[in-house]
Motif scaffolding. Structure first.
Motif, PDB file in Angstrom:
ATOM      1  N   ALA B 366       0.992  -0.829   0.098  1.00  0.00           N
ATOM      2  CA  ALA B 366       0.309   0.014  -0.007  1.00  0.00           C
ATOM      3  C   ALA B 366       0.873   1.362  -0.120  1.00  0.00           C
ATOM      4  O   ALA B 366       0.705   2.279  -0.775  1.00  0.00           O
ATOM      5  CB  ALA B 366      -1.275   0.206   0.920  1.00  0.00           C
ATOM      6  N   ALA B 367       1.917   1.196   0.885  1.00  0.00           N
ATOM      7  CA  ALA B 367       2.914   2.455   1.101  1.00  0.00           C
ATOM      8  C   ALA B 367       3.708   2.728  -0.493  1.00  0.00           C
ATOM      9  O   ALA B 367       4.147   3.657  -0.888  1.00  0.00           O
ATOM     10  CB  ALA B 367       4.084   1.859   1.957  1.00  0.00           C
ATOM     11  N   ARG B 370       1.418   4.016  -2.921  1.00  0.00           N
ATOM     12  CA  ARG B 370       1.293   5.529  -2.706  1.00  0.00           C
ATOM     13  C   ARG B 370       2.208   6.314  -3.093  1.00  0.00           C
ATOM     14  O   ARG B 370       2.574   7.393  -2.811  1.00  0.00           O
ATOM     15  CB  ARG B 370       1.037   6.019  -1.566  1.00  0.00           C
ATOM     16  N   ALA B 401      -1.017   4.360   4.093  1.00  0.00           N
ATOM     17  CA  ALA B 401      -1.031   3.265   4.071  1.00  0.00           C
ATOM     18  C   ALA B 401      -1.643   2.143   4.936  1.00  0.00           C
ATOM     19  O   ALA B 401      -1.586   0.868   4.860  1.00  0.00           O
ATOM     20  CB  ALA B 401       0.491   2.759   3.179  1.00  0.00           C
ATOM     21  N   THR B 405      -4.459  -1.371   5.629  1.00  0.00           N
ATOM     22  CA  THR B 405      -3.934  -1.913   5.545  1.00  0.00           C
ATOM     23  C   THR B 405      -5.120  -2.262   6.932  1.00  0.00           C
ATOM     24  O   THR B 405      -5.669  -3.649   6.450  1.00  0.00           O
ATOM     25  CB  THR B 405      -2.812  -1.980   6.089  1.00  0.00           C
TER      26      THR B 405
END
Lengths: 414, 414
Positions: B366-367, B370, B401, B405
Motif C-alpha cells: 500500500a505504501a 502511494r 497505507a 491495511t
C-alpha cells in the motif's frame, strides 16, 4: 633507450605496502619481465596506452582482451554515460537489461536466454550449477591448463583451497579424445558437463585449435552420455564472431559464457543457455548487488553495434594476420623461428627451441621497452583500433627488438 | 490510485521470454508483492526513482544498499567520468588503485592491506581462502540465515549444489554462544574462521544486534582457539562508520569485506586484512578481468570524501530515526504494533503478531503504490539524499497505507 620506469616502480613500492603482492593476480611483475615492463598506467586512447612515466605503447594486451574497439571509445563511452546520467544501480533492472537479453539470446547461435553477472567467473560458476541442476549429476570435465576463472573450483592457485573444491572437477587433455573417453568410463552417469573454450589457449603455452573433429566428437559424446557442453567463450568471444565462437569452430554448446570484450571494458558477463536448460537455469539461485547496473549493458549494445557496422571481426583478423606475417619476416631475417598459434586477432607467440622461454622474454621485453607491449606468457590481443600503420610500426619495433635479442644471445635477462 | 504498472508488467513479460525467472535473484516479483511493485525502473535522482510507468517513489531500498548518497550523485559520477575519460580497463592498475588501497587500509580500523574485486561475494570468498591459508584449517563458522553472497559455499539456494560445496561450512545461532562453543568442541583445531556481520540482518526476519557481549566473546574464542574473524561489512559498511562497522559494534576482525555503498553504486568490492594475515593473503591466487577498472575506484574516493565532509553517517542515522519514530506514531494511531530493528539507517520493519507476514506485505504494498517504496522482506536503506521533508512525506504515505491495511483486515492480498 629513453625507457624509464621510475614512477611505475615508485608506485609499485607504495602498492607493496598496502596490497598483497603489490599487484595480485596476473598483472604483477612476476608474470612479465621485471625491470622492463610498466606496472602502472596513466591513460589510453585507441590502440595505445601511456604508463605513469609517460612512455607510449602500442598495446597488444588490451585489458586482457576486454578492450576490443580501443581505449576510450567515444560511442561506447557515450552510451554508458547517457544511461548512467539518469541514475543507475537501482534495486530493479531497466529496459536495457531486457533489450540486451533479447539481443544476445537471438544473436548467439542456439541460445534462448541470458543471465547477466559481473565477472566471467560468475558466469562459468553459474553455468556449472545449471548443468548440475539440469542433469542431477556431479562431475565436470575441463581441459588441463584451461582457465575458467579464479574461484576455488577452477583457480590455477593452490593456497587456501580444499580437496572438496575440486573433488568433482576432472581434467582431460585437449585434442586427446582418449582422455575424455577414459573419464566417461570412470564416471559414466555422473558427468554433468564438459567446459570447453572454442580452442585451447593456456597461459605459457601454444594455443591449439580443435583437431580431427575433437570438439565435434566431444559434443557427440555429450549427447550420447547425457551431459552438457559449456562454451567458455569469455576470452575468444567477439574476436571470432558476434554469433558466438562456436559458430566458427563448429560445435553446439548448451551454455555459453561471454564477458571481457562484450562492453569494451565495462564490467559485464553473461551466461546464455538453450531452451532445454531454461528450467534448470531458473532453479539455480544467483544474484549480485551490481548485476543490474545498466551502464555496462548500454555499452554492450553500442559495442556490438560498432563491431557489426565496421565488420570488426574481419578487421581484427586482418590486422592480426598482418602482425603475424610481419613477425615471421622479422624472425626469418634474424635467423629465428617463431611458432604463432591461435586466432590471428589473439596470437600466441613463441620461439621454437626456447624451452625456458628466456629468448621469448628477452624479445618481448625489448619490444615493450621500444613501445610495442608484447606479453611473454599470454596470448596477445588486437583491437579494431589497431591501424595498418600501427601494425607496421609494431613490426619495425619487433625488428629492432629481435636484433637486440639475437645480439644478446640466449643469456637470461639481467 | 493512479498507480499503473502496465509498462512494467509488459517488460516483465518480455523478460520472462529471455531471462531465467524473468528477473533472477532477489529482485523478481516473488520476493515483493506481485501486482503492487514496479519491476523495472526508468530513472532516479537523489532519494527518488521513477518506474517505467512514470510512477514516482521515495526509495527505501536504494540499490539494495549500494546507493548511499542518492542516485546520480553529481560529484561521484564526475569523479568516475573524469577517471574513465582517459581510458580504463587497462591490463595494469592506475594510481587510483594504490591511493584507494592506502586510504582504506589506513581508514578501516586494524587493517593493513586491501584487495579489490567486483562482487561482495568475491571478497568474502577470498577472505575465506585467506583464512584457510593462514591457519591451514578447513572449517568456517557462519550465523544461520546470514547472507555472505550467492556462490556455492554461501548461497541460500539449493539447486545445482553439491554436499562438498558446504562440507566445511557450519552454522551457529546468532547471539547463542553455546552454539558456537559446540562447534568449537566438535571441530577444535580445524576451524579457520568465523564469518560475521556487524549485526545479524537476515532476510524475512528481525535484525539483531550483538547481545551480552556475543561478538566480543566470539572474538576472544577466536584468539584462544587460533581461528580468524572475517567481518562481512558489505551491507552495513559506511552506514555505521567510515572506519568499519566493527569500530561501532566493538569487535576486532582479522579480515573485513566491504562493497555495496563503497562507490555509491559503481561496482567495487574490497577485502581488507590485518598485518598478521598479509603473508597468507599473498599466497592466495585471485584475479578478475575488471578488477583494476579505476572508474569505480575514483568514485569510491569521491563517495568517502562526501560522506566524511557532510557527516553522512550521522545524517542517515537522524533520517532513519525520524522515519522509525514516524512509523511508530502511525502504528500507534492505527492501533498497530511495529517492531523495528537494526541500525536506524537500515531499519527492518515488521508487525507484531503477523506470523505469515500478510499484514506487512499489505502495508508495504500500500505504501509502495502511494510512492514510498517499502520492501516487505528485506531491511530498508536510507541515504544522505533523504531530506527531512522526504521522510515527513514518507510518514504521511505510511499513515494512509496503514489506514488501508487496517481497513482491509488481515486478508491476504488478492
Amino acid at each position: 633507450m629513453g625507457h624509464r620506469l621510475a614512477a611505475s616502480d615508485a608506485l609499485f613500492a607504495r602498492a607493496a605496502q598496502v596490497v598483497p603482492r603489490g599487484i595480485y593476480g596476473t598483472r604483477g611483475p612476476l608474470l612479465v619481465v621485471p625491470g622492463s615492463y610498466p606496472l602502472f598506467v596513466r591513460n589510453g586512447r585507441g590502440a595505445r596506452f601511456w604508463d605513469v612515466d609517460g612512455n607510449e605503447y602500442i598495446d597488444y594486451m588490451c585489458g586482457f582482451g576486454s578492450i576490443i574497439l580501443g581505449y576510450a571509445d567515444a560511442e561506447v563511452d557515450a552510451a554508458s554515460r547517457e544511461a548512467e546520467a539518469s541514475g543507475f544501480s537501482f534495486s530493479q533492472p531497466t529496459e536495457h537489461f531486457v533489450a540486451l537479453a533479447e539481443r544476445l539470446s537471438q544473436q548467439i547461435d542456439g541460445m534462448a536466454w541470458a543471465l547477466f553477472t559481473k565477472n566471467g567467473s560468475d558466469a562459468t560458476t553459474y553455468a556449472v550449477q545449471v548443468a548440475r541442476a539440469a542433469t542431477g549429476r556431479r562431475k565436470v570435465l575441463c581441459a588441463r591448463d584451461a582457465y575458467h576463472g579464479s574461484y576455488p573450483w577452477s583457480t590455477p592457485g593452490d593456497a587456501g583451497l580444499l580437496p572438496e573444491d575440486t573433488a568433482h572437477i576432472h581434467d582431460f587433455v585437449w585434442n586427446h579424445l582418449g582422455s575424455v573417453q577414459r573419464l566417461i568410463e570412470q564416471h559414466r552417469g555422473d558427468i554433468a558437463a564438459a567446459v570447453v573454450t572454442p580452442y585451447h589457449h593456456p597461459a605459457f603455452d601454444d594455443s591449439e585449435l580443435s583437431a580431427n573433429g575433437f570438439l565435434q566428437e566431444l559434443c557427440r559424446l555429450a549427447r550420447a552420455e547425457g551431459f552438457l557442453i559449456v562454451s567458455d567463450d569469455i576470452r575468444v568471444g567477439f574476436r571470432a564472431s558476434l554469433r558466438g565462437a562456436h559458430t566458427v569452430f563448429d560445435y553446439q554448446p548448451d551454455l555459453v559464457c561471454l564477458s571481457k570484450a562484450i562492453a569494451n571494458g565495462y564490467p559485464l558477463a553473461v551466461c546464455l543457455g538453450s531452451e532445454e536448460v531454461r528450467r534448470a537455469a531458473s532453479s539455480v539461485f544467483t544474484t549480485g548487488t551490481f548485476w543490474m547496473h545498466h551502464g555496462p549493458m548500454a555499452a554492450a549494445h553500442a559495442c556490438m553495434d560498432r563491431l557489426a557496422a565496421s565488420d570488426g571481426v574481419a578487421q581484427m583478423a586482418a590486422r592480426g594476420q598482418q602482425l603475424i606475417d610481419g613477425l615471421q619476416q622479422v624472425a626469418t631475417r634474424h635467423g629465428q623461428r617463431l611458432t604463432i598459434t591461435g586466432l590471428p586477432a589473439m596470437p600466441k607467440v613463441r620461439f621454437v627451441a626456447d624451452r625456458d622461454m628466456f629468448r621469448l622474454q628477452a624479445f618481448c621485453a625489448a619490444a615493450t621497452r621500444r613501445g610495442a607491449y608484447f606479453h611473454p606468457h599470454h596470448n596477445w590481443f588486437v583491437t579494431t583500433a589497431h591501424s595498418e600503420e600501427d601494425v607496421q610500426r609494431t613490426v619495425e619495433i619487433a625488428d629492432a627488438a629481435m636484433a637486440e635479442t639475437v645480439a644478446a644471445g640466449d643469456r637470461p635477462f639481467a
